[in-house]
Write a protein that holds these residues in place. Sequence first.
Motif, PDB file in Angstrom:
ATOM      1  N   LEU A  54      -7.023  -0.750   1.778  1.00  0.00           N
ATOM      2  CA  LEU A  54      -5.693  -0.408   1.288  1.00  0.00           C
ATOM      3  C   LEU A  54      -5.718   0.087  -0.160  1.00  0.00           C
ATOM      4  O   LEU A  54      -4.969   0.994  -0.515  1.00  0.00           O
ATOM      5  CB  LEU A  54      -4.778  -1.626   1.419  1.00  0.00           C
ATOM      6  N   ARG A  55      -6.572  -0.477  -0.968  1.00  0.00           N
ATOM      7  CA  ARG A  55      -6.633  -0.088  -2.391  1.00  0.00           C
ATOM      8  C   ARG A  55      -6.943   1.379  -2.588  1.00  0.00           C
ATOM      9  O   ARG A  55      -6.553   1.975  -3.577  1.00  0.00           O
ATOM     10  CB  ARG A  55      -7.703  -0.899  -3.112  1.00  0.00           C
ATOM     11  N   PHE A  56      -7.694   1.952  -1.649  1.00  0.00           N
ATOM     12  CA  PHE A  56      -8.137   3.330  -1.832  1.00  0.00           C
ATOM     13  C   PHE A  56      -7.321   4.328  -1.023  1.00  0.00           C
ATOM     14  O   PHE A  56      -7.642   5.506  -1.005  1.00  0.00           O
ATOM     15  CB  PHE A  56      -9.635   3.430  -1.512  1.00  0.00           C
ATOM     16  N   PHE A  57      -6.253   3.850  -0.384  1.00  0.00           N
ATOM     17  CA  PHE A  57      -5.337   4.762   0.295  1.00  0.00           C
ATOM     18  C   PHE A  57      -4.540   5.519  -0.758  1.00  0.00           C
ATOM     19  O   PHE A  57      -4.243   4.978  -1.830  1.00  0.00           O
ATOM     20  CB  PHE A  57      -4.339   3.991   1.161  1.00  0.00           C
ATOM     21  N   PRO A  58      -4.133   6.746  -0.451  1.00  0.00           N
ATOM     22  CA  PRO A  58      -3.161   7.419  -1.336  1.00  0.00           C
ATOM     23  C   PRO A  58      -1.854   6.621  -1.337  1.00  0.00           C
ATOM     24  O   PRO A  58      -1.578   5.852  -0.411  1.00  0.00           O
ATOM     25  CB  PRO A  58      -2.961   8.787  -0.683  1.00  0.00           C
ATOM     26  N   MET A  59      -1.035   6.834  -2.349  1.00  0.00           N
ATOM     27  CA  MET A  59       0.192   6.061  -2.505  1.00  0.00           C
ATOM     28  C   MET A  59       1.091   6.167  -1.276  1.00  0.00           C
ATOM     29  O   MET A  59       1.713   5.185  -0.875  1.00  0.00           O
ATOM     30  CB  MET A  59       0.947   6.512  -3.760  1.00  0.00           C
ATOM     31  N   SER A  60       1.155   7.343  -0.658  1.00  0.00           N
ATOM     32  CA  SER A  60       2.017   7.505   0.518  1.00  0.00           C
ATOM     33  C   SER A  60       1.533   6.632   1.674  1.00  0.00           C
ATOM     34  O   SER A  60       2.345   6.025   2.380  1.00  0.00           O
ATOM     35  CB  SER A  60       2.069   8.970   0.947  1.00  0.00           C
ATOM     36  N   GLN A  61       0.238   6.530   1.874  1.00  0.00           N
ATOM     37  CA  GLN A  61      -0.291   5.684   2.940  1.00  0.00           C
ATOM     38  C   GLN A  61      -0.150   4.208   2.595  1.00  0.00           C
ATOM     39  O   GLN A  61       0.077   3.376   3.480  1.00  0.00           O
ATOM     40  CB  GLN A  61      -1.748   6.028   3.234  1.00  0.00           C
ATOM     41  N   GLN A  62      -0.299   3.868   1.326  1.00  0.00           N
ATOM     42  CA  GLN A  62      -0.045   2.482   0.911  1.00  0.00           C
ATOM     43  C   GLN A  62       1.396   2.105   1.215  1.00  0.00           C
ATOM     44  O   GLN A  62       1.675   1.010   1.705  1.00  0.00           O
ATOM     45  CB  GLN A  62      -0.300   2.309  -0.592  1.00  0.00           C
ATOM     46  N   ALA A  63       2.318   3.018   0.907  1.00  0.00           N
ATOM     47  CA  ALA A  63       3.739   2.745   1.163  1.00  0.00           C
ATOM     48  C   ALA A  63       3.986   2.538   2.657  1.00  0.00           C
ATOM     49  O   ALA A  63       4.759   1.648   3.041  1.00  0.00           O
ATOM     50  CB  ALA A  63       4.601   3.892   0.628  1.00  0.00           C
ATOM     51  N   LEU A  64       3.339   3.321   3.499  1.00  0.00           N
ATOM     52  CA  LEU A  64       3.486   3.132   4.944  1.00  0.00           C
ATOM     53  C   LEU A  64       2.950   1.763   5.369  1.00  0.00           C
ATOM     54  O   LEU A  64       3.562   1.091   6.204  1.00  0.00           O
ATOM     55  CB  LEU A  64       2.758   4.237   5.706  1.00  0.00           C
ATOM     56  N   ALA A  65       1.815   1.366   4.805  1.00  0.00           N
ATOM     57  CA  ALA A  65       1.247   0.053   5.133  1.00  0.00           C
ATOM     58  C   ALA A  65       2.174  -1.065   4.675  1.00  0.00           C
ATOM     59  O   ALA A  65       2.395  -2.041   5.402  1.00  0.00           O
ATOM     60  CB  ALA A  65      -0.131  -0.095   4.501  1.00  0.00           C
ATOM     61  N   ILE A  66       2.728  -0.934   3.484  1.00  0.00           N
ATOM     62  CA  ILE A  66       3.672  -1.940   2.977  1.00  0.00           C
ATOM     63  C   ILE A  66       4.921  -1.959   3.855  1.00  0.00           C
ATOM     64  O   ILE A  66       5.456  -3.035   4.170  1.00  0.00           O
ATOM     65  CB  ILE A  66       4.032  -1.669   1.498  1.00  0.00           C
ATOM     66  N   GLY A  67       5.379  -0.794   4.286  1.00  0.00           N
ATOM     67  CA  GLY A  67       6.513  -0.734   5.197  1.00  0.00           C
ATOM     68  C   GLY A  67       6.214  -1.476   6.493  1.00  0.00           C
ATOM     69  O   GLY A  67       7.069  -2.201   7.017  1.00  0.00           O
ATOM     70  N   GLY A  68       4.997  -1.323   7.006  1.00  0.00           N
ATOM     71  CA  GLY A  68       4.595  -2.057   8.199  1.00  0.00           C
ATOM     72  C   GLY A  68       4.576  -3.559   7.969  1.00  0.00           C
ATOM     73  O   GLY A  68       4.996  -4.340   8.832  1.00  0.00           O
ATOM     74  N   LEU A  69       4.108  -3.966   6.793  1.00  0.00           N
ATOM     75  CA  LEU A  69       4.107  -5.396   6.458  1.00  0.00           C
ATOM     76  C   LEU A  69       5.529  -5.943   6.326  1.00  0.00           C
ATOM     77  O   LEU A  69       5.808  -7.069   6.743  1.00  0.00           O
ATOM     78  CB  LEU A  69       3.335  -5.636   5.163  1.00  0.00           C
ATOM     79  N   LEU A  70       6.413  -5.151   5.751  1.00  0.00           N
ATOM     80  CA  LEU A  70       7.806  -5.586   5.619  1.00  0.00           C
ATOM     81  C   LEU A  70       8.493  -5.638   6.988  1.00  0.00           C
ATOM     82  O   LEU A  70       9.343  -6.501   7.225  1.00  0.00           O
ATOM     83  CB  LEU A  70       8.560  -4.665   4.660  1.00  0.00           C
TER      84      LEU A  70
END
Length: 161
Positions: A93-109
């Motif tokens: 996750l640390r090395f994902f671009p910000m847009s992909q990090q946001a998608l991952a965080i959205g999935g966690l939420l």
Amino acid sequence: MTRQRPSWLMPLSVILALVLGLLPLPPELQPLRPYWLALVVAYWVIEDPDRIGLGFAFIVGLVADLAFGSLLGEQALRLVVMAFILQRFRARLRFFPMSQQALAIGGLLLNDRIVVAAIHVALGIPSLLPIAWLAPLLGMLLWAPVFLLLDALRLGHWRRR
């Protein structure tokens, strides 16, 4: 040479997230409130894994339960589940671009909303309003600004040189 983070930043960010969670909103906007505490805990689990982990998420969740007057242990469980998943996938996750990090965080939420729904069903508490399922989308959109702000403060980019 490692850069020391400001010792005040982590507690202040958690307190600010708690305050944002307590601010009154009109009843029709209340279900859309982003889970600020989850965003802040996610940032610290990702960026400071040696010091911030499941215990931190549990303690912050208990404090939030007391502050929000919710079922004792509910937010602690929610944050521990999220922190566990983040720890498991942190290296990627640390090395994902910000847009992909946001998608991952959205999935966690979204996963967080599922945990809340399961708790409500198990305890016979009225379920979430359908509009409340949009709050993870708002949290996903807020991930980049929250991450960039905390990162700038942690790394000292806000100071004049």
